[in-house]
Enzyme design. Sequence first.
Site, PDB file in Angstrom:
ATOM      1  N   LYS A  22       0.856  -1.214   0.000  1.00  0.00           N
ATOM      2  CA  LYS A  22       0.000   0.000   0.000  1.00  0.00           C
ATOM      3  C   LYS A  22       0.881   1.249   0.000  1.00  0.00           C
ATOM      4  O   LYS A  22       0.684   2.157  -0.800  1.00  0.00           O
ATOM      5  CB  LYS A  22      -0.881   0.004   1.229  1.00  0.00           C
ATOM      6  CG  LYS A  22      -1.520   1.359   1.523  1.00  0.00           C
ATOM      7  CD  LYS A  22      -2.391   1.385   2.744  1.00  0.00           C
ATOM      8  CE  LYS A  22      -1.668   1.641   4.007  1.00  0.00           C
ATOM      9  NZ  LYS A  22      -1.422   3.056   4.341  1.00  0.00           N
ATOM     10  N   ASN A  23       1.863   1.299   0.900  1.00  0.00           N
ATOM     11  CA  ASN A  23       2.637   2.526   1.075  1.00  0.00           C
ATOM     12  C   ASN A  23       3.653   2.762  -0.032  1.00  0.00           C
ATOM     13  O   ASN A  23       4.186   3.865  -0.150  1.00  0.00           O
ATOM     14  CB  ASN A  23       3.312   2.549   2.454  1.00  0.00           C
ATOM     15  CG  ASN A  23       2.276   2.745   3.551  1.00  0.00           C
ATOM     16  OD1 ASN A  23       1.114   3.054   3.267  1.00  0.00           O
ATOM     17  ND2 ASN A  23       2.676   2.535   4.778  1.00  0.00           N
ATOM     18  N   CYS A 123      -4.866  12.707  11.889  1.00  0.00           N
ATOM     19  CA  CYS A 123      -5.641  11.452  11.891  1.00  0.00           C
ATOM     20  C   CYS A 123      -5.522  10.885  13.306  1.00  0.00           C
ATOM     21  O   CYS A 123      -4.968  11.518  14.195  1.00  0.00           O
ATOM     22  CB  CYS A 123      -5.077  10.482  10.853  1.00  0.00           C
ATOM     23  SG  CYS A 123      -3.504   9.817  11.344  1.00  0.00           S
ATOM     24  N   ARG A 128       0.105  14.861  12.254  1.00  0.00           N
ATOM     25  CA  ARG A 128       0.634  14.599  10.915  1.00  0.00           C
ATOM     26  C   ARG A 128       0.922  15.893  10.123  1.00  0.00           C
ATOM     27  O   ARG A 128       0.322  16.178   9.111  1.00  0.00           O
ATOM     28  CB  ARG A 128      -0.308  13.696  10.117  1.00  0.00           C
ATOM     29  CG  ARG A 128      -0.798  12.448  10.827  1.00  0.00           C
ATOM     30  CD  ARG A 128       0.245  11.402  11.068  1.00  0.00           C
ATOM     31  NE  ARG A 128       0.738  10.769   9.854  1.00  0.00           N
ATOM     32  CZ  ARG A 128       0.141   9.730   9.253  1.00  0.00           C
ATOM     33  NH1 ARG A 128      -1.000   9.283   9.715  1.00  0.00           N
ATOM     34  NH2 ARG A 128       0.668   9.193   8.155  1.00  0.00           N
ATOM     35  N   ASP A 313       4.801   0.961  11.999  1.00  0.00           N
ATOM     36  CA  ASP A 313       3.582   0.311  11.510  1.00  0.00           C
ATOM     37  C   ASP A 313       3.449  -1.121  11.991  1.00  0.00           C
ATOM     38  O   ASP A 313       2.414  -1.749  11.756  1.00  0.00           O
ATOM     39  CB  ASP A 313       3.559   0.321   9.971  1.00  0.00           C
ATOM     40  CG  ASP A 313       3.357   1.710   9.430  1.00  0.00           C
ATOM     41  OD1 ASP A 313       3.508   1.899   8.210  1.00  0.00           O
ATOM     42  OD2 ASP A 313       3.079   2.614  10.232  1.00  0.00           O
ATOM     43  N   ARG A 405      -8.650  -0.238   4.290  1.00  0.00           N
ATOM     44  CA  ARG A 405      -7.738   0.730   3.676  1.00  0.00           C
ATOM     45  C   ARG A 405      -6.377   0.082   3.406  1.00  0.00           C
ATOM     46  O   ARG A 405      -5.663   0.500   2.517  1.00  0.00           O
ATOM     47  CB  ARG A 405      -7.522   1.919   4.623  1.00  0.00           C
ATOM     48  CG  ARG A 405      -8.712   2.844   4.786  1.00  0.00           C
ATOM     49  CD  ARG A 405      -8.325   4.032   5.632  1.00  0.00           C
ATOM     50  NE  ARG A 405      -7.033   4.523   5.197  1.00  0.00           N
ATOM     51  CZ  ARG A 405      -6.055   4.886   6.037  1.00  0.00           C
ATOM     52  NH1 ARG A 405      -6.241   4.835   7.333  1.00  0.00           N
ATOM     53  NH2 ARG A 405      -4.892   5.316   5.578  1.00  0.00           N
TER      54      ARG A 405
HETATM   55  C1  EPZ Z   1       4.308   7.106   6.151  1.00  0.00           C
HETATM   56  O1  EPZ Z   1       3.556   8.165   6.713  1.00  0.00           O
HETATM   57  C2  EPZ Z   1       3.371   5.911   6.103  1.00  0.00           C
HETATM   58  N1  EPZ Z   1       2.224   6.219   5.253  1.00  0.00           N
HETATM   59  C3  EPZ Z   1       2.885   5.573   7.515  1.00  0.00           C
HETATM   60  O2  EPZ Z   1       2.094   4.384   7.425  1.00  0.00           O
HETATM   61  C4  EPZ Z   1       4.109   5.268   8.385  1.00  0.00           C
HETATM   62  O3  EPZ Z   1       3.681   5.028   9.704  1.00  0.00           O
HETATM   63  C5  EPZ Z   1       5.066   6.473   8.355  1.00  0.00           C
HETATM   64  O4  EPZ Z   1       5.435   6.774   6.997  1.00  0.00           O
HETATM   65  C6  EPZ Z   1       6.343   6.209   9.142  1.00  0.00           C
HETATM   66  O5  EPZ Z   1       7.014   5.098   8.605  1.00  0.00           O
HETATM   67  C7  EPZ Z   1       2.373   6.142   3.908  1.00  0.00           C
HETATM   68  O6  EPZ Z   1       3.438   5.833   3.399  1.00  0.00           O
HETATM   69  C8  EPZ Z   1       1.159   6.449   3.090  1.00  0.00           C
HETATM   70  P1  EPZ Z   1       6.453  10.497   8.170  1.00  0.00           P
HETATM   71  P2  EPZ Z   1       4.159   9.678   6.689  1.00  0.00           P
HETATM   72  O7  EPZ Z   1       6.367  11.733   7.355  1.00  0.00           O
HETATM   73  O8  EPZ Z   1       4.937   9.886   5.456  1.00  0.00           O
HETATM   74  C9  EPZ Z   1       6.725  13.944  11.399  1.00  0.00           C
HETATM   75  C10 EPZ Z   1       0.220   3.029   7.736  1.00  0.00           C
HETATM   76  O9  EPZ Z   1      -0.262   2.531   8.767  1.00  0.00           O
HETATM   77  N2  EPZ Z   1       6.575  14.864  10.265  1.00  0.00           N
HETATM   78  O10 EPZ Z   1       7.617   9.577   7.972  1.00  0.00           O
HETATM   79  O11 EPZ Z   1       3.040  10.607   6.971  1.00  0.00           O
HETATM   80  C11 EPZ Z   1       5.446  13.147  11.666  1.00  0.00           C
HETATM   81  O12 EPZ Z   1       4.568  13.886  12.491  1.00  0.00           O
HETATM   82  C12 EPZ Z   1       0.704   4.470   7.762  1.00  0.00           C
HETATM   83  O13 EPZ Z   1       0.360   2.421   6.644  1.00  0.00           O
HETATM   84  C13 EPZ Z   1       6.724  16.228  10.493  1.00  0.00           C
HETATM   85  O14 EPZ Z   1       6.966  16.668  11.611  1.00  0.00           O
HETATM   86  O15 EPZ Z   1       5.121   9.629   7.941  1.00  0.00           O
HETATM   87  C14 EPZ Z   1       5.971  11.910  12.340  1.00  0.00           C
HETATM   88  O16 EPZ Z   1       6.165  12.188  13.710  1.00  0.00           O
HETATM   89  C15 EPZ Z   1       0.451   5.133   9.095  1.00  0.00           C
HETATM   90  N3  EPZ Z   1       6.590  17.077   9.440  1.00  0.00           N
HETATM   91  C16 EPZ Z   1       7.332  11.687  11.694  1.00  0.00           C
HETATM   92  O17 EPZ Z   1       7.682  12.924  11.055  1.00  0.00           O
HETATM   93  C17 EPZ Z   1       6.325  16.638   8.167  1.00  0.00           C
HETATM   94  O18 EPZ Z   1       6.248  17.461   7.241  1.00  0.00           O
HETATM   95  C18 EPZ Z   1       7.336  10.600  10.624  1.00  0.00           C
HETATM   96  O19 EPZ Z   1       6.306  10.884   9.714  1.00  0.00           O
HETATM   97  C19 EPZ Z   1       6.168  15.248   7.965  1.00  0.00           C
HETATM   98  C20 EPZ Z   1       6.301  14.377   9.024  1.00  0.00           C
END
Ligand code: EPZ
Length: 427
Positions: A22-23, A123, A128, A313, A405
């Site tokens: 998915k990701n 969410c 996020r 995850d 999802r």
């Molecule tokens: C991706 O989300 C995945 N989703 C998530 O999977 C996964 O948990 C996450 O990466 C971490 O591995 C998809 O790929 C669609 P991040 P993403 O940006 O990209 C902070 C699932 O269950 N951050 O790596 O949104 C954020 O708050 C989902 O399949 C900022 O501060 O995650 C978090 O604490 C859930 N500013 C950390 O970074 C930003 O601009 C990591 O988030 C972006 C992120």
Amino acid sequence: MDKLVIRGGNRLSGTIPVSGAKNAALTLIPCTLLTEEPLTLRNLPRLADIDGFQHLMTQFGVSVSIQGKRPEDFGRVVTFEASRLTSSVAPYDLVRKMRASILVLGPMLARMGEATVSMPGGCAIGNRPIDLHLKALEAFGATIEMAQGYVKAIAPDGGLPGGDFDFPVVSVGATENALMAAVLANGTSRLFNAAREPEIVDLCNLLVAMGAEIENIGQSDLVIHGAKRLNGATYKVMPDRIEAGSYACAAAITGGDVRLEGAKASDMASTLHAMRNIGIEIDEDPKGINVRASGALKPVNLTTAPFPGLATDMQAQLMSLLCKAEGTSVLKETIFENRFMHVPELSRMGATIETEGRTAIVKGPADLTGAEVMATDLRASMSLIIAALAAEGETTVRRIYHLDRGYERLEEKLQLVGADIERVGDD
Ligand code: EPZ
């Protein structure tokens, strides 16, 4: 709304086919915006989020054709064609249902010179933010405007110059948006402290197949030499390492013996290492992994971290498994601020878990009993299914749209290995 009814106690045995990730799919699909030529993706999982993203693509004028696949098959082949885009705006009513829509920002900006996306909002697992997505695009020369709940990115006339960006926090999505913008920039861009998740490698491999020039793929310092244009491609989505890890936990908690066909062990090394420490036998081969649990489960301490650390995850699913370990386990969640939504529901099934901030202390072995439980977010919902498979009696999981999802035909896959699980319409 549908619900799942599970009667626990069956030892899972047999083979589960692993679907496309998915990701990975959610960042490969927007790559179609980067070329006027057709992009064909194979092994696309049949998931609500993927359907939603395909629908979003049509809003921009992208044609989406789903190639023939027998209904009983898992996965699809889909061809996207963005030869003529009619809009560069991702509207609120679509983005609010699927926050991954933010991943159109970078490629749309690169292709059209501007992109407008409704702010995704938070969410269940956290607020996020997308500040790092925006800072990376600004570093490449974009101007960012925010108004009425939308974010608009604008490139200078002549396109993005490109530039350097050092991520203060590892971010999967922000790295993906930055990569999809840099590949069509006028110059060379460098990313430091970029995410190294396998899904990022899959994205880089697709972009290279489309003609992009990217150095150090798989490392945290990436160099992208902008191209004038990119070609179409045909590309197979990587296997879903989180789906595979989730079913590995399901097999283990039932004392089962299950083969995960298509799983790529090297993508899930941290999960497999944790499971081996818990006492699960894991055999890896080029075409999949075998998971066998016969003896007692041992408690372990786990801390989530960006790849190659333990995937956040997988935290909820491993927590369910550790409810049955003989002793106390400590799980630390370092990525998201609210990723213990599964704890109250697991406690209703008899688990003994205390949380203090981002730390959960799991006391086992718990005598899990079936209960009426509520799914909250995607991975928390899977942890309830895993617990239910080992619980005494019947569990009903409601709001399973969360599961749909991210898990392709979940009950069918579990039925393949002998689980007593059925999907029923909610009364
Ligand atoms: C991706 O989300 C995945 N989703 C998530 O999977 C996964 O948990 C996450 O990466 C971490 O591995 C998809 O790929 C669609 P991040 P993403 O940006 O990209 C902070 C699932 O269950 N951050 O790596 O949104 C954020 O708050 C989902 O399949 C900022 O501060 O995650 C978090 O604490 C859930 N500013 C950390 O970074 C930003 O601009 C990591 O988030 C972006 C992120």
